[in-house]
Scaffold this motif. Structure first.
Motif, short mmCIF file in Angstrom:
data_model
loop_
_atom_site.label_atom_id
_atom_site.label_comp_id
_atom_site.label_asym_id
_atom_site.label_seq_id
_atom_site.Cartn_x
_atom_site.Cartn_y
_atom_site.Cartn_z
N VAL A 37 0.84 -1.20 0.00
CA VAL A 37 0.00 0.00 0.00
C VAL A 37 0.87 1.26 0.00
CG1 VAL A 37 -1.70 1.31 1.34
CG2 VAL A 37 -1.91 -1.16 1.13
N LYS A 38 1.94 1.24 0.83
CA LYS A 38 2.85 2.40 0.88
C LYS A 38 3.47 2.67 -0.48
CE LYS A 38 7.29 3.78 2.88
NZ LYS A 38 6.95 5.22 2.97
N PHE A 39 4.02 1.62 -1.11
CA PHE A 39 4.69 1.81 -2.40
C PHE A 39 3.67 2.13 -3.50
CE2 PHE A 39 7.73 -0.86 -0.09
CZ PHE A 39 8.87 -0.07 -0.20
N MET A 40 2.47 1.56 -3.41
CA MET A 40 1.45 1.85 -4.42
C MET A 40 1.07 3.32 -4.39
SD MET A 40 -0.51 0.56 -6.83
CE MET A 40 -0.76 -1.18 -6.61
N ILE A 41 0.92 3.87 -3.17
CA ILE A 41 0.52 5.28 -3.06
C ILE A 41 1.68 6.23 -3.37
CG2 ILE A 41 -0.27 7.06 -1.44
CD1 ILE A 41 -1.89 4.90 -0.04
N ASP A 42 2.83 6.02 -2.66
CA ASP A 42 3.93 6.99 -2.77
C ASP A 42 4.66 6.92 -4.10
OD1 ASP A 42 3.33 7.86 -0.25
OD2 ASP A 42 4.92 6.75 0.76
N ARG A 43 4.83 5.72 -4.70
CA ARG A 43 5.66 5.59 -5.90
C ARG A 43 4.87 5.34 -7.18
NH1 ARG A 43 11.07 2.23 -4.01
NH2 ARG A 43 11.53 3.48 -2.14
N ALA A 44 3.68 4.78 -7.05
CA ALA A 44 2.92 4.47 -8.26
C ALA A 44 1.81 5.47 -8.51
CB ALA A 44 2.35 3.05 -8.18
N LEU A 55 4.21 -3.80 -11.52
CA LEU A 55 5.22 -4.61 -10.84
C LEU A 55 4.72 -5.04 -9.45
CD1 LEU A 55 8.12 -5.70 -11.02
CD2 LEU A 55 8.90 -3.60 -9.90
N ILE A 56 4.11 -4.07 -8.75
CA ILE A 56 3.58 -4.38 -7.41
C ILE A 56 2.43 -5.38 -7.50
CG2 ILE A 56 2.36 -3.40 -5.43
CD1 ILE A 56 3.93 -0.80 -5.93
N LEU A 57 1.50 -5.15 -8.45
CA LEU A 57 0.36 -6.06 -8.59
C LEU A 57 0.81 -7.45 -9.03
CD1 LEU A 57 -2.25 -3.69 -10.28
CD2 LEU A 57 -2.21 -4.49 -7.91
N GLY A 58 1.80 -7.56 -9.90
CA GLY A 58 2.31 -8.86 -10.34
C GLY A 58 2.95 -9.63 -9.21
N ALA A 59 3.71 -8.90 -8.40
CA ALA A 59 4.34 -9.56 -7.24
C ALA A 59 3.29 -10.10 -6.27
CB ALA A 59 5.27 -8.57 -6.54
N LEU A 60 2.24 -9.31 -6.07
CA LEU A 60 1.17 -9.77 -5.17
C LEU A 60 0.44 -10.99 -5.74
CD1 LEU A 60 -0.43 -6.37 -4.04
CD2 LEU A 60 0.84 -8.00 -2.62
N ALA A 61 0.17 -11.00 -7.05
CA ALA A 61 -0.52 -12.13 -7.67
C ALA A 61 0.32 -13.40 -7.58
CB ALA A 61 -0.84 -11.81 -9.12
#
Length: 714
Positions: A37-44, A55-61
């Protein structure tokens, strides 16, 4: 509590390694989501970085697929371990029960043992089964969440950690009380199960005595106590969970307020605020899972305590390390100066010395409680003498391996218990590896083979629970066949025919007499007609060996045995067991008629009628009008008296005993209740017939009036 249950996993600790590793993997995945959540908000999102978002969503999947597979494998492996732990504990408990001495079963309710197998073992299984999903995994999530919140914002984390003790004060306060309440509830469940079992085991007794309301009242009391224990446990365990939940919610509100203020002032980023909240919510949920698991843990600990109590029971009768095998029986069985008490309060045998030579037939006789069955218990080494000893061929039974002693013995008890399996298997239980030919030969010797072969399934016919598919005589013959299968040197009969009807009893006695030659026969009985032919009769009275000798010698002695014989011989039953008679000489022994002329008593004897009563029938009830006098010709009855406080068993009566004598003197209400314990045949004399007789016999009338006056009965 948790550490007390970890002992059950010690034999499986190596197989727990992949389970712990899979839980660690899930722990990292559970932490990955709030961090994302932190990286999704601050960096994406704030930077409009599409590549970072994918990249974040793929890693989570990818993590979701991997964790799902490993978690399913972990759950299967853990469920298998728990099932093996419970199966092993169940087997260990059952094996332990088989090794316990008779003293344990004499002082323990069956329902209590059944409750430990069902309720307590079930509670332990539920507690262990939830150990990973509700215990280990939330604990790991809680541990990692604490580390991560300190990494994100140590000041907020420090505030949260300082406030955390508020969340565990409540569970800590209630947990010990919850364990005690769980043990108390399980004990009450045991009592309720015992009451239920008693009503299910004897439905005929319940209906014959109209005991439904009595048993419902007893069960209502048990159920009321169980309700109270359940209410207390339910409330306390709810307080364990609720106090933890309230503390956690309070902590969440405080942390959100402080972190929101810091984000509002720009001290932390929006992403850090969101991620911190997500981590703290995850931490809170982990804590609540642990709190919700606490009631299962409480019940599991309570069940474990009761199981440990059972497993801590030690048998009183065991083989000493130097115990020898008893391979043959060559000389004699002896009791030497034996003293014994079941409870330590009342002496059951006192200074008993006797000898039973090999190949002889002997009988132990005496009134109920005289000690005759206790002798059998000592010879089978169900108990050890308190003083003195029991000897086989000069060897103290305490120096002999019990299984080798029992291998030489065949036993037929009064209750011919059959297991709920086939006739073949019931007979074969006496000898491991018995062939069909041996089983059939044993059945032929017990004269039950023809009946078995007449059944549709023959030897594969099911006996039913406790052998209910067969009559008492058929069950007893199957039990005799079981005893004969091992071709025993010693045959012990403990009231083996007392619960049977007269015709069946005569037939089985004939069978026993036929198979006796070549064996040492030891019979415990109160029925003297069945032992007149034995080599020696041991007469017991109040725990002492009062007399011994053959039938003729004891009659000549004119002591206790002779008195017992006259009592039983004076009442007779014909071969068809449908008509009984009483001798005038027997009537003359009654205090009521002692001194009356024999010719008058012969006329009285003719007025008696024959009545038959089935097992578990109430012959007379306390408070009913006293209208008949009873002589017990054949059978066994229990005499009880009820007061405001309780019901007390006054006496156990056998052949030749009588009751209701006062009914001939006056119409006073019965002062006791008499119930049959076996099928019974009685001679009865109604009071109105007796009064008609008195009208024609002035001498007898005057005598009875004199006796009535002396007894204070008008």
């Amino acid at each position: 509590m948790l550490f007390a249950l970890l002992q059950y996993f010690r034999p499986w600790r190596l197989r727990l390694i992949p389970i712990v590793l899979a839980s660690l993997l899930e722990m990292f995945f559970n932490a990955q989501i709030p961090l994302s959540v932190k990286f999704m908000i601050d960096r994406a999102l704030l930077n409009h970085n599409q590549h970072m978002m994918f990249l974040i969503l793929g890693a989570l999947a990818t993590s979701t697929v991997i964790v799902s597979v490993t978690s399913m494998a972990r759950d299967y492996l853990y469920a298998k371990i728990v099932a093996q732990i419970i199966a092993g504990l169940r087997l260990r408990t059952f094996e332990h029960l088989q090794r316990l001495s008779m003293d344990f079963y004499a002082r323990t309710e069956t329902g209590d043992v059944m409750s430990r197998f069902s309720n307590d073992l079930g509670a332990l299984e539920n507690g262990l089964a939830a150990g990973v999903a509700w215990g280990l995994q939330p604990f790991l999530d809680l541990l990692l969440s604490v580390i991560l919140v300190f990494t994100l914002e140590w000041r907020l984390a420090l505030i949260g950690v300082l406030l955390c003790p508020l969340c565990i004060l409540g569970p800590g306060f209630f947990s010990k009380r919850a364990t005690a309440a769980s043990v108390a509830k399980q004990e009450q469940e045991s009592g309720a199960l015992t009451a239920l079992q008693e009503s299910l085991m004897a439905p005929s007794v319940v209906r014959a005595f109209s005991l439904q309301d009595t048993l419902i009242g007893r069960f209502r009391n048990r159920n009321s106590m169980l309700f109270g224990a359940s209410l207390r446990l339910g409330f306390i365990t709810a307080m364990v969970e609720r106090s933890a939940s309230l503390g956690t919610l309070f902590l969440q509100v405080v942390v959100m307020a402080i972190s929101g203020w810091l984000a509002f002032r720009g001290t932390i980023s929006i992403g850090t605020f969101a991620s911190f909240q997500a981590l703290f919510v995850s931490l809170s949920y982990a804590f609540m899972y642990l709190a919700q698991y606490a009631p299962n843990l409480v019940s599991a600990r309570g069940g474990a305590i009761r199981l440990e109590e059972l497993l801590a029971e030690q048998p009183d009768i065991t083989d000493v390390p130097s115990a020898a095998e008893l391979t043959t029986f060559r000389d004699a069985i002896e009791l030497r100066e034996v003293h014994f008490s079941y409870t330590g309060e009342r002496t059951n045998l006192e200074d008993v010395t006797l000898r039973i030579p090999r190949g002889s037939s002997v009988a132990m006789v005496g009134s109920s409680g005289s000690g005759k069955s206790t002798v059998l218990n000592l010879l089978l080494r169900f108990y050890n003498p308190d003083r003195g000893g029991a000897f086989f061929d000069g060897n103290d039974l305490r120096s002999i391996r019990m299984h080798s002693l029992h291998a030489l013995c065949g036993v037929v008890f009064q209750e011919s218990f059959l297991f709920n399996t086939t006739i073949r298997e019931n007979i074969a239980l006496a000898k491991s590896g018995a062939t069909d030919a041996e089983i059939i030969q044993a059945a032929k010797s017990a004269e039950i083979h023809e009946f078995i072969t007449s059944l549709p399934a023959g030897y594969d016919s099911l006996a039913g629970e406790r052998g209910r598919n067969f009559s008492g005589g058929q069950r007893q013959r199957i039990a005799i066949a079981r005893a004969l299968l091992r071709n025993p040197s010693i045959l012990l009969l403990d009231e083996a025919t007392s619960a049977l009807d007269p015709s069946t009893e005569q037939a089985i006695n004939a069978t026993l007499n036929r198979i006796a030659p070549g064996r040492t026969m030891i019979s415990v009985t109160h029925r003297l007609r069945s032992v007149v032919h034995v080599d020696c009769i041991f007469v017991f009275h109040q725990g002492r060996l009062a007399e011994q000798g053959c039938h003729a010698e004891l009659l000549h002695l004119n002591g206790l045995y002779a008195k017992m014989w006259r009592k039983q011989a004076g009442v007779q039953l014909n071969d068809d067991a449908d008509r009984a008679t009483v001798d005038a000489a027997w009537l003359n022994e009654l205090p009521l008629m002692r001194g009356v002329r024999l010719d008058t008593l012969e006329q009285v004897a003719r007025w008696f009628g024959t009545e038959q009563f089935n097992e578990h029938i109430e012959i007379v009830r306390q408070g009913d009008p006293g209208d008949r006098f009873f002589i017990l010709v054949r059978g066994k009855v229990e005499v009880s008296r009820t007061t405001d406080d309780a019901t007390e068993i006054v006496a156990i009566l056998h052949d030749g005993d009588y009751f209701g004598e006062m009914a001939l003197l006056s119409n006073q209400p019965r002062n006791a209740t008499v119930r049959t314990l076996t099928p019974c045949v009685c001679l009865t004399l109604p009071r109105d017939l007796f009064n008609r007789l008195l009208a024609t016999e002035p001498e007898l009338r005057d005598y009875i009036r004199k006796v009535a006056t002396e007894r204070g009965a008008a």
